[in-house]
Design a protein around this motif. Structure first.
Motif, PDB file in Angstrom:
ATOM      1  N   HIS A 185      -1.974 -11.750  -2.191  1.00  0.00           N
ATOM      2  CA  HIS A 185      -3.155 -12.297  -2.869  1.00  0.00           C
ATOM      3  C   HIS A 185      -3.647 -11.341  -3.952  1.00  0.00           C
ATOM      4  O   HIS A 185      -4.067 -11.775  -5.040  1.00  0.00           O
ATOM      5  N   ALA A 186      -3.586 -10.036  -3.680  1.00  0.00           N
ATOM      6  CA  ALA A 186      -4.040  -9.050  -4.667  1.00  0.00           C
ATOM      7  C   ALA A 186      -3.163  -9.068  -5.915  1.00  0.00           C
ATOM      8  O   ALA A 186      -3.633  -8.752  -7.013  1.00  0.00           O
ATOM      9  N   ARG A 187      -1.904  -9.442  -5.771  1.00  0.00           N
ATOM     10  CA  ARG A 187      -1.009  -9.544  -6.933  1.00  0.00           C
ATOM     11  C   ARG A 187      -1.266 -10.807  -7.745  1.00  0.00           C
ATOM     12  O   ARG A 187      -1.104 -10.810  -8.972  1.00  0.00           O
ATOM     13  N   GLU A 188      -1.655 -11.875  -7.048  1.00  0.00           N
ATOM     14  CA  GLU A 188      -1.756 -13.177  -7.712  1.00  0.00           C
ATOM     15  C   GLU A 188      -3.156 -13.477  -8.247  1.00  0.00           C
ATOM     16  O   GLU A 188      -3.297 -14.137  -9.284  1.00  0.00           O
ATOM     17  N   ARG A 189      -4.183 -13.032  -7.555  1.00  0.00           N
ATOM     18  CA  ARG A 189      -5.559 -13.340  -7.944  1.00  0.00           C
ATOM     19  C   ARG A 189      -5.994 -12.439  -9.105  1.00  0.00           C
ATOM     20  O   ARG A 189      -5.845 -11.221  -9.042  1.00  0.00           O
ATOM     21  N   GLU A 190      -6.523 -13.041 -10.141  1.00  0.00           N
ATOM     22  CA  GLU A 190      -6.945 -12.269 -11.318  1.00  0.00           C
ATOM     23  C   GLU A 190      -8.451 -12.331 -11.512  1.00  0.00           C
ATOM     24  O   GLU A 190      -9.088 -13.357 -11.256  1.00  0.00           O
ATOM     25  N   GLN A 191      -8.991 -11.210 -11.947  1.00  0.00           N
ATOM     26  CA  GLN A 191     -10.395 -11.103 -12.349  1.00  0.00           C
ATOM     27  C   GLN A 191     -10.459 -10.206 -13.577  1.00  0.00           C
ATOM     28  O   GLN A 191      -9.753  -9.190 -13.645  1.00  0.00           O
ATOM     29  N   PHE A 192     -11.269 -10.606 -14.547  1.00  0.00           N
ATOM     30  CA  PHE A 192     -11.425  -9.831 -15.790  1.00  0.00           C
ATOM     31  C   PHE A 192     -10.079  -9.614 -16.475  1.00  0.00           C
ATOM     32  O   PHE A 192      -9.813  -8.548 -17.061  1.00  0.00           O
ATOM     33  N   GLY A 193      -9.191 -10.611 -16.339  1.00  0.00           N
ATOM     34  CA  GLY A 193      -7.912 -10.551 -17.027  1.00  0.00           C
ATOM     35  C   GLY A 193      -6.851  -9.705 -16.358  1.00  0.00           C
ATOM     36  O   GLY A 193      -5.780  -9.494 -16.944  1.00  0.00           O
ATOM     37  N   SER A 194      -7.107  -9.211 -15.145  1.00  0.00           N
ATOM     38  CA  SER A 194      -6.121  -8.372 -14.441  1.00  0.00           C
ATOM     39  C   SER A 194      -6.024  -8.803 -12.982  1.00  0.00           C
ATOM     40  O   SER A 194      -7.003  -9.305 -12.401  1.00  0.00           O
ATOM     41  N   ILE A 254      -6.377  -8.475  -9.118  1.00  0.00           N
ATOM     42  CA  ILE A 254      -7.371  -7.671  -8.412  1.00  0.00           C
ATOM     43  C   ILE A 254      -6.717  -6.469  -7.731  1.00  0.00           C
ATOM     44  O   ILE A 254      -7.388  -5.484  -7.415  1.00  0.00           O
ATOM     45  N   GLY A 255      -5.392  -6.530  -7.532  1.00  0.00           N
ATOM     46  CA  GLY A 255      -4.696  -5.386  -6.961  1.00  0.00           C
ATOM     47  C   GLY A 255      -4.675  -4.176  -7.875  1.00  0.00           C
ATOM     48  O   GLY A 255      -4.322  -3.078  -7.431  1.00  0.00           O
ATOM     49  N   ALA A 256      -5.043  -4.363  -9.138  1.00  0.00           N
ATOM     50  CA  ALA A 256      -5.098  -3.232 -10.059  1.00  0.00           C
ATOM     51  C   ALA A 256      -6.354  -2.398  -9.854  1.00  0.00           C
ATOM     52  O   ALA A 256      -6.429  -1.270 -10.349  1.00  0.00           O
ATOM     53  N   PHE A 257      -7.345  -2.942  -9.131  1.00  0.00           N
ATOM     54  CA  PHE A 257      -8.601  -2.223  -8.926  1.00  0.00           C
ATOM     55  C   PHE A 257      -8.483  -1.286  -7.730  1.00  0.00           C
ATOM     56  O   PHE A 257      -7.906  -1.641  -6.692  1.00  0.00           O
ATOM     57  N   GLN A 258      -9.037  -0.101  -7.885  1.00  0.00           N
ATOM     58  CA  GLN A 258      -8.837   0.949  -6.894  1.00  0.00           C
ATOM     59  C   GLN A 258      -9.354   0.561  -5.509  1.00  0.00           C
ATOM     60  O   GLN A 258      -8.721   0.866  -4.492  1.00  0.00           O
ATOM     61  N   ALA A 259     -10.478  -0.122  -5.451  1.00  0.00           N
ATOM     62  CA  ALA A 259     -11.051  -0.488  -4.155  1.00  0.00           C
ATOM     63  C   ALA A 259     -10.101  -1.398  -3.368  1.00  0.00           C
ATOM     64  O   ALA A 259      -9.941  -1.249  -2.151  1.00  0.00           O
ATOM     65  N   VAL A 260      -9.456  -2.323  -4.061  1.00  0.00           N
ATOM     66  CA  VAL A 260      -8.521  -3.224  -3.394  1.00  0.00           C
ATOM     67  C   VAL A 260      -7.260  -2.470  -2.989  1.00  0.00           C
ATOM     68  O   VAL A 260      -6.694  -2.692  -1.911  1.00  0.00           O
ATOM     69  N   LYS A 261      -6.807  -1.556  -3.857  1.00  0.00           N
ATOM     70  CA  LYS A 261      -5.650  -0.730  -3.507  1.00  0.00           C
ATOM     71  C   LYS A 261      -5.914   0.045  -2.213  1.00  0.00           C
ATOM     72  O   LYS A 261      -5.038   0.142  -1.336  1.00  0.00           O
TER      73      LYS A 261
END
Length: 334
Positions: A215-224, A226-233
């Protein structure tokens, strides 16, 4: 000593994953939910034919002749797909008490065996062909088997209890089972059941980790994503660590069958299953607890399974007793 899985063990695990994915995939699981069918007799028979219940029976008795480590691998796969039913009780009955009455059919999936543990609600009671009562948590305890007219009377007087998990119906049993056939070895049954439940918890923890990462790879927020955000990582990394620590403990306990190691494995696997499901919900956001998502089903099953066979307080007590014993031995006390 090499603790890596052998080629045969990997093949066994892959075969069970293929079977469960094909025969109890998401569509069939959802159909069972919609129909309210917690124990599918057809699926039960297929598991029996695949050797799920007879895995540890000697080949001379019609079993597969494998051991507890292989059983753990199969139960881990069952936990991944949220396979419902009293799997551990039926698996144990096939090997431990298979000579008693209706339980003879447990090995080939022809019988469903439930478990009564210290007055706790009984899961899948109405579907059971036999019931194992474990009795109090104490060394040398005696288990009993109830079946036939006595079991039907017990079911008639049992009171339904609201269950967290829609695929795990519960009943409160008020009558005793003193007249059931006595079986020695309630404590070993309880410990092995706790380890198999821990393996299911491990499978669930690993699956929710995969769901969160996907889900973190597929779901996008602010054009990226969500897996790119440190908290989710960080959430996903913590989930992986919990699952792998639990895996180490469960696999080690399956090899040693040591009571203290089984208690520790159950504690770690329960924590991994519950916390990973919670973190997976966090990654999914509010949609994770909607009926359409599967994440909340893992959380509910993990909560319920944490109270089965060996609860946290009992596992902690077993570990404390073992630590005191080891400390006394190290100090030279008798």
């Amino acid at each position: 000593m090499d603790f890596q899985l052998s080629d045969d063990q990997r093949a066994l695990r892959a075969g069970m994953r293929e079977l469960l994915t094909g025969r109890f995939g998401r569509e069939r699981m959802r159909a069972a939910l919609d129909a309210g069918v917690a124990v599918d007799r057809g699926m039960w028979g297929e598991l029996g034919a695949a050797g799920f219940f007879a895995l540890r029976l000697p080949e001379a008795d019609g079993g597969v002749g494998l051991g507890l480590p292989e059983s753990v691998l199969l139960f881990e796969e069952a936990g991944r797909v949220l396979l419902p039913g009293p799997l551990a009780a039926t698996h144990l009955a096939a090997g431990a008490v298979g000579a008693v009455g209706a339980v003879k059919g447990a090995a080939d999936g022809g019988a469903v065996v439930a478990v009564l543990d210290e007055g706790r609600p009984v899961a899948h009671l109405e579907a059971a062909d036999a019931l194992i009562s474990l009795g109090p948590v104490r060394p040398g305890g005696v288990a009993r088997v109830l079946e036939g007219d006595a079991l039907r009377e017990l079911v008639r007087t049992a009171r339904p209890v609201r269950s967290l998990d829609p695929l795990t119906p519960l009943h409160r049993v008020t009558a005793g089972v003193e007249d059931g056939a006595p079986l020695p070895g309630a404590t070993p049954l309880r410990l092995e059941g706790a380890l198999l439940a821990a393996a299911e918890q491990l499978g669930s923890a690993a699956r929710t980790t995969e769901m969160a990462v996907q889900h973190a790879r597929e779901r996008e927020q602010f054009g990226s994503p969500i897996g790119a955000f440190q908290a989710v990582k960080h959430l996903c990394a913590q989930m992986l660590v919990r699952a792998e620590v639990a895996r180490t403990a469960v696999y080690a306990a399956a090899v040693t069958a040591d009571p203290a190691e089984i208690a520790g494995a159950k504690l770690l696997a329960d924590e991994a299953a519950v916390h990973n499901a919670r973190d997976c919900l966090q990654v999914h956001g509010g949609m994770g607890f909607t009926w359409e998502a599967d994440v909340h089903l893992h959380l509910k099953r993990a909560w319920l399974r944490a109270g089965e066979w060996l609860r946290a307080a009992e596992a902690e007590e077993a570990l404390a007793v073992d630590l005191c014993r080891v400390h006394a031995c190290d100090a030279g006390d008798p």
